[in-house]
Structure formats: structure tokens, C-alpha cells
Design a protein around this motif. Structure first.
Motif, PDB file in Angstrom:
ATOM      1  N   ASP A   1      33.722   2.497  29.459  1.00  9.59           N
ATOM      2  CA  ASP A   1      32.910   2.369  28.467  1.00  9.59           C
ATOM      3  C   ASP A   1      31.686   3.160  28.388  1.00  9.59           C
ATOM      4  N   THR A   2      31.561   3.578  27.111  1.00 12.90           N
ATOM      5  CA  THR A   2      30.441   4.825  27.007  1.00 12.90           C
ATOM      6  C   THR A   2      29.430   4.478  25.998  1.00 12.90           C
ATOM      7  N   VAL A   3      28.346   5.137  25.991  1.00 10.11           N
ATOM      8  CA  VAL A   3      27.390   5.155  24.699  1.00 10.11           C
ATOM      9  C   VAL A   3      28.144   5.196  23.312  1.00 10.11           C
ATOM     10  N   GLY A   4      27.255   4.418  22.425  1.00 15.69           N
ATOM     11  CA  GLY A   4      28.076   4.469  21.098  1.00 15.69           C
ATOM     12  C   GLY A   4      27.624   5.672  20.251  1.00 15.69           C
ATOM     13  N   PHE A   5      28.184   5.904  19.176  1.00 16.24           N
ATOM     14  CA  PHE A   5      27.640   6.976  18.278  1.00 16.24           C
ATOM     15  C   PHE A   5      27.279   6.499  17.072  1.00 16.24           C
ATOM     16  N   ILE A   6      26.529   7.205  16.184  1.00 12.57           N
ATOM     17  CA  ILE A   6      25.884   6.867  15.153  1.00 12.57           C
ATOM     18  C   ILE A   6      25.794   8.137  14.171  1.00 12.57           C
ATOM     19  N   GLN A   7      25.797   7.961  12.913  1.00 12.25           N
ATOM     20  CA  GLN A   7      25.740   9.001  11.919  1.00 12.25           C
ATOM     21  C   GLN A   7      24.239   9.765  12.163  1.00 12.25           C
ATOM     22  N   LYS A   8      24.273  10.854  11.906  1.00 11.45           N
ATOM     23  CA  LYS A   8      23.029  11.617  12.303  1.00 11.45           C
ATOM     24  C   LYS A   8      22.219  11.593  13.486  1.00 11.45           C
ATOM     25  N   LEU A   9      23.594  11.653  14.544  1.00 10.84           N
ATOM     26  CA  LEU A   9      22.902  11.537  15.953  1.00 10.84           C
ATOM     27  C   LEU A   9      22.193  12.812  16.176  1.00 10.84           C
ATOM     28  N   PRO A  10      21.056  12.285  16.772  1.00 12.36           N
ATOM     29  CA  PRO A  10      20.144  13.441  17.072  1.00 12.36           C
ATOM     30  C   PRO A  10      20.632  14.663  18.105  1.00 12.36           C
ATOM     31  N   THR A  11      20.755  15.603  17.852  1.00 13.41           N
ATOM     32  CA  THR A  11      21.447  16.830  18.701  1.00 13.41           C
ATOM     33  C   THR A  11      20.825  16.885  20.114  1.00 13.41           C
ATOM     34  N   GLN A  12      19.646  16.496  20.450  1.00 10.38           N
ATOM     35  CA  GLN A  12      18.842  16.383  21.703  1.00 10.38           C
ATOM     36  C   GLN A  12      19.532  15.518  22.526  1.00 10.38           C
ATOM     37  N   LEU A  13      19.921  14.491  21.604  1.00 11.95           N
ATOM     38  CA  LEU A  13      20.716  13.295  22.736  1.00 11.95           C
ATOM     39  C   LEU A  13      21.963  13.964  23.135  1.00 11.95           C
ATOM     40  N   VAL A  14      22.709  14.526  22.186  1.00 13.35           N
ATOM     41  CA  VAL A  14      24.320  15.140  22.629  1.00 13.35           C
ATOM     42  C   VAL A  14      23.970  16.067  23.723  1.00 13.35           C
ATOM     43  N   ALA A  15      22.842  17.081  23.812  1.00 14.54           N
ATOM     44  CA  ALA A  15      22.591  17.581  24.691  1.00 14.54           C
ATOM     45  C   ALA A  15      22.293  16.997  25.806  1.00 14.54           C
ATOM     46  N   ALA A  16      21.480  16.185  25.870  1.00 15.64           N
ATOM     47  CA  ALA A  16      20.905  15.506  26.945  1.00 15.64           C
ATOM     48  C   ALA A  16      21.675  14.768  27.709  1.00 15.64           C
ATOM     49  N   PHE A  17      22.919  13.892  26.687  1.00 14.18           N
ATOM     50  CA  PHE A  17      23.755  13.072  27.452  1.00 14.18           C
ATOM     51  C   PHE A  17      25.129  13.747  27.892  1.00 14.18           C
ATOM     52  N   ARG A  18      24.975  15.124  28.215  1.00 13.67           N
ATOM     53  CA  ARG A  18      26.136  15.830  28.457  1.00 13.67           C
ATOM     54  C   ARG A  18      26.975  15.092  29.567  1.00 13.67           C
ATOM     55  N   ALA A  19      26.244  14.630  30.683  1.00 12.87           N
ATOM     56  CA  ALA A  19      26.819  14.232  31.864  1.00 12.87           C
ATOM     57  C   ALA A  19      27.464  13.051  31.264  1.00 12.87           C
TER      58      ALA A  19
END
Ligand SMILES: Nc1nc2c(ncn2[C@@H]2O[C@H](COP(=O)(O)OP(=O)(O)OP(=O)(O)O)[C@@H](O)[C@H]2O)c(=O)[nH]1
Ligand SMILES: [Mg+2]
Length: 463
Positions: free
Chosen positions: A279-297
Motif C-alpha cells: 500500500d503506498t502514498v496516494g496521488f493527486i492532481q497538481k502533485l508538487p514535483t518536489q514531492l515526487v522527487a523527495a518520495f523517490r525511495a
């Protein structure tokens, strides 16, 4: 509620904004009062209609513990580079502020550092944008060390370009004029350097976490169980589904981003094979790119999964837009070409006549290339545990389809691999020869590789 100035004095604290101003906030436990602002750019396609996007922003605000006292939006041909909204709208908000008594203004998009600064100066009110709000919720919900590290890194990435010269603030108190460039600017540089150092340290720590995760994944591989990542829009019911399938005890809440850290559980399929669900973190529209980068692991768990199970809230009238938003994030993390199943969740909320119509509307309105990406679409109620067997059977079918033909001779001491083949694949022929155990049959790709690595003779493998 008691009026200000009466005997129950509330505690107040001064907080500094990222940019120039200081604000007093009350610490008496009453929520901050926020006004929401959105912009609809004419001719620009956005996933959600502006009202729906503001509804979602309101849900985010409530999740962050803020009371929403009003909202407004503006249709523009282009975004105003200086203040995001038009100058007339800025004036309107100034007036509204007295009427509605809010102390926080939340924008539905990410503001540029300059827009944030200009708006704060013009309105003298604390301003948050969608990204800052999401980061705040993530910070609230981070329970593990990894989660906290990832959120901190994302927060610094957001803050760094938004830090401004401290002296702007001092000049407001009459200290300005001569010496403006002195200590304030140095202080800013010190702040920036400090943040830069901290970010580098966070990245190093996260790199360690990534390595541990990848080690764990390799160990899982060795056990041969396929990994199914549960993905989907926030609040779709991913954690409820994992709980229902595995008896896990993941927190389920009618809040956005209840889950940040991945949880993995073993589940037995009807045919007896075992798989792992994550089970993982949910997605959302306009997801901040900082989050995608930081949540790489964390997102690597999705990237490395063998199958994706996309959970969709069938009661959501923006179902189709949200499916697209999820697909966009999957493409961004290069996970879009994996075998996929869709679980159409919360069908208990639909009248039974609507269940098939939800599916029908999905199939009819979703672009066919998207529909084709899903091996199966299974209606379920994760909350009531309905449709679980159907879902698992669909998964089993998909896993069998993913298997490839393998023919190989294994050394006699590789008994564990023969067991693994029995557990996770199909053996059509098994013969004992002086060279070893000769096996022919079908196996999931990820195990086939393992067999070939340990083969004694030149393996023959058919596509
Ligand atoms: N009626 C109904 N509600 C459901 C169902 N599945 C989940 N919910 C509700 O939907 C809300 C969100 O569920 P979660 O499982 O936390 O959703 P999630 O996708 O894990 O959300 P995040 O972790 O926040 O991204 C909760 O209030 C659940 O009780 C379902 O099958 N039927
Ligand atoms: Mg969850």
C-alpha cells in the motif's frame, strides 16, 4: 467562542512568513480561518473543473485542520505573473477580509516565489499555496523516520527559492535606509547555506534508506513472491483494501494523504500461490514535483512492483479525471508500462443498478488506449470485503499470463529453486539426469531469471 479582550485571553504567538511579514496566530486551539482562491485559465484544459478543484482544496485545508470561510475564483486568459490573480481581485479580497475575518489565504495552484511575496505585501495576510498545504499535511502524517526525512527534504526544496532578504522586514519597522544591504543580506546567505547543507545531509540519509529498500526488495525476490503495488488517487480506499485482503492494520481515514509510508503484506491467492501487496502514498492532481522527487525511495516500491492494482473510487463523479491524474504520475515515475488491474471501489455506495453502469461509463468514457492497459476491471467494496475473491482470481489470471516458458537443468543442490518453481509456477516436465534436474514449464519472469542464473547447462528459453 468568546470575544477578544474578555477575561479568557488567548495565547498568541508571532510567526514569520517565508518572505517578509510577521503574523500573530492564536494558540487557543481554534482553527485558522481560511479563504480559498483559484484561477481558471481560459482555453487551458485542467483535469478537474475549477469548483471541483476548490472542493478538493477545501478537503486538503480541512485535513490540515483549517476552517474554510469562503472561496472565490477568477477566469483569466493568462495567469498574472506578478500576483497570480488580477489586481482587481486583490482589492476585492482586501475588502472581503474584513467582512469574513480570515487570517489565511490559500491558493489552488503553486505560486511563484515572486507572486507569493507580492501578494503578501499587498494583502498583509499569511498565504499558502496548494503545494505548501500538501507539504503541511505530509508533515502531519509522517510517522516513520523515512517519511519524515522525505517530507523535510521536500519542504526545504519548496522553501529555498522563497526565502527573501530579512532586511525587507526590518525596513518595515523603520530600520531601513542606510545599511539595507548589510547584515540582512548576509543573514539570508547564511540561511540559504544552512538549508543547502541540511538538504545535502537529508539526501545522503535518504540514499541510505534507498539502499536498504533495494536490499529488502532483492531478498523478497529471492523468496519468489510477486509484488503487487496498490496505487490510486488519495482517499480511493487503498489502505482499506490492503486491510481487507490481508488483515493488516493500516490507518484508514476519510482524509487526504492518510498513508505516507508503504506497508507490505503477504496474501494467498485462491490457487495457493503467495503474493505481496504494498500500500503506498496516494496521488493527486497538481502533485508538487518536489514531492515526487523527495518520495523517490517510496515511489520506487511502485516502480519495482510486478503488477499495479489501481484502486478507483467509483462514487466519485470525477473518477475519469482522477484515473488520468494517476496515470500521469505513473508515467512520471516510469511505471506506466506494467501489467495493471483496476479495482472499482466503494460500489456499496452505489445502488445496485448503478454498479454496472459505473463500469459501463468507465469503459465508455475512458480513452480506449487507457482501458486496454487494464487486464481486468473488478468492482469491489474494500470496506465490506466484497469482490475480494474476484479480484484475487483476476490477479491470479494476470500472473499466469505473465509467465514465460523455461527449460533448464538445475544442480541437485538447488532444491530450494525447484520448490520455488513448484510454488510460483507450473512444471510440465521434471527429469533426473547425471547433470542435474531437468525442468520444463512456465514461470513468472522474475523467477525465470533466477533459474537461468543457477542453471548448469546452457539454458534453452523460448519467448
Ligand atoms: N463506502 C465505502 N467507503 C470506503 C470503501 N473503501 C474505503 N472507504 C472509505 O474511504 C475513505 C478512505 O479510505 P482509505 O483506505 O484511507 O483510502 P486511501 O486510498 O488509503 O487514502 P490515502 O492513504 O489518504 O491516500 C475512508 O473513509 C474509508 O472508510 C468502500 O468500499 N466503501
Ligand atoms: Mg491510505
Amino acid at each position: 467562542m468568546c470575544a477578544r479582550g474578555t477575561s479568557t485571553r488567548s495565547r498568541r504567538e508571532t510567526i514569520k512568513s517565508l518572505t517578509t511579514l510577521e503574523y500573530e496566530i492564536e494558540l487557543d486551539g481554534s482553527p485558522e480561518r481560511a479563504f480559498l482562491i483559484g484561477v481558471q485559465v481560459r482555453g487551458q484544459d485542467s483535469l478537474l473543473d475549477i469548483q471541483d478543484s476548490l472542493d478538493e482544496l477545501e478537503q486538503l485545508a480541512r485535513t490540515a485542520g483549517v476552517e474554510v470561510v469562503g472561496r472565490d475564483f477568477q477566469r483569466l486568459t493568462t495567469i498574472n505573473p506578478a500576483t497570480y490573480i488580477g489586481s482587481g481581485k486583490v482589492e476585492e479580497i482586501k475588502l472581503l477580509r474584513h467582512e469574513l475575518d480570515f487570517n489565511l489565504l490559500i491558493f489552488d495552484d503553486e505560486l511563484s516565489p515572486a507572486q507569493l511575496r507580492n501578494l503578501e505585501r499587498a494583502l498583509e495576510i499569511r498565504i499558502l499555496d496548494r503545494t505548501a498545504l500538501i507539504l503541511d499535511i505530509f508533515a502531519m502524517h509522517a510517522t516513520t523516520k523515512e517519511g519524515a526525512l522525505q517530507v523535510e527534504l521536500a519542504q526545504y526544496a519548496y522553501r529555498l527559492p522563497r526565502l527573501t532578504r530579512q532586511w525587507t522586514h526590518l525596513s518595515r519597522q523603520g530600520v531601513g535606509g542606510v545599511g539595507l544591504r548589510g547584515p540582512g543580506e548576509t543573514q539570508l546567505e547564511v540561511d540559504r547555506r544552512e538549508i543547502g547543507r541540511r538538504m545535502a545531509q537529508l539526501r545522503r540519509e535518504l540514499e541510505k534508506v534507498r539502499q536498504q529498500r533495494s536490499l529488502k526488495r532483492r531478498r523478497r525476490r529471492r523468496r519468489g513472491m510477486p509484488v503487487i503495488a496498490i496505487v490510486g488517487y488519495t482517499n480511493a480506499g487503498k489502505s482499506t483494501l490492503l486491510n481487507s485482503l490481508s488483515g493488516a492494520n493500516v490507518l484508514v481515514e476519510d482524509k487526504l494523504f492518510a498513508t505516507l509510508d508503504p506497508t507490505t503484506r503477504k496474501v494467498e491467492l485462491p490457487g495457493g500461490k503467495e503474493v505481496l501487496f504494498t500500500d503506498t502514498v496516494g496521488f493527486i492532481q497538481k502533485l508538487p514535483t518536489q514531492l515526487v522527487a523527495a518520495f523517490r525511495a517510496t515511489l520506487e516500491e511502485v516502480h519495482e512492483a510486478d503488477v499495479l492494482l489501481h484502486v478507483v473510487d467509483a462514487t466519485d463523479r470525477n473518477m475519469l479525471a482522477k484515473i488520468e491524474a494517476v496515470e500521469e504520475v505513473l508515467a512520471e515515475i516510469e511505471a506506466a508500462n506494467k501489467p495493471m488491474l483496476m479495482a472499482l471501489n466503494k460500489v456499496d455506495m452505489l445502488p445496485s443498478s448503478d454498479r454496472s453502469s459505473a463500469e459501463f461509463s468507465l469503459l465508455r468514457h475512458l480513452p480506449s488506449e487507457l482501458v486496454d492497459r487494464y487486464e481486468d476491471i473488478v468492482p469491489i467494496s474494500a470496506m465490506r470485503g466484497e469482490g475480494m475473491q474476484e479480484l484475487l482470481s483476476a490477479l491470479e489470471r494476470l500472473l499466469v499470463e505473465q509467465m514465460i516458458e523455461v527449460e533448464v537443468t538445475l544442480p541437485y543442490q538447488a532444491g530450494d529453486l525447484v520448490d520455488l518453481w513448484h510454488r510460483q509456477g507450473v512444471i510440465d516436465q521434471q527429469e533426473y539426469s547425471p547433470a542435474g534436474i531437468h525442468l520444463r514449464g512456465r514461470l513468472p519472469k522474475w523467477i525465470a531469471g533466477l533459474m537461468l542464473e543457477h542453471a548448469v547447462s546452457q539454458p534453452q528459453r523460448q519467448p
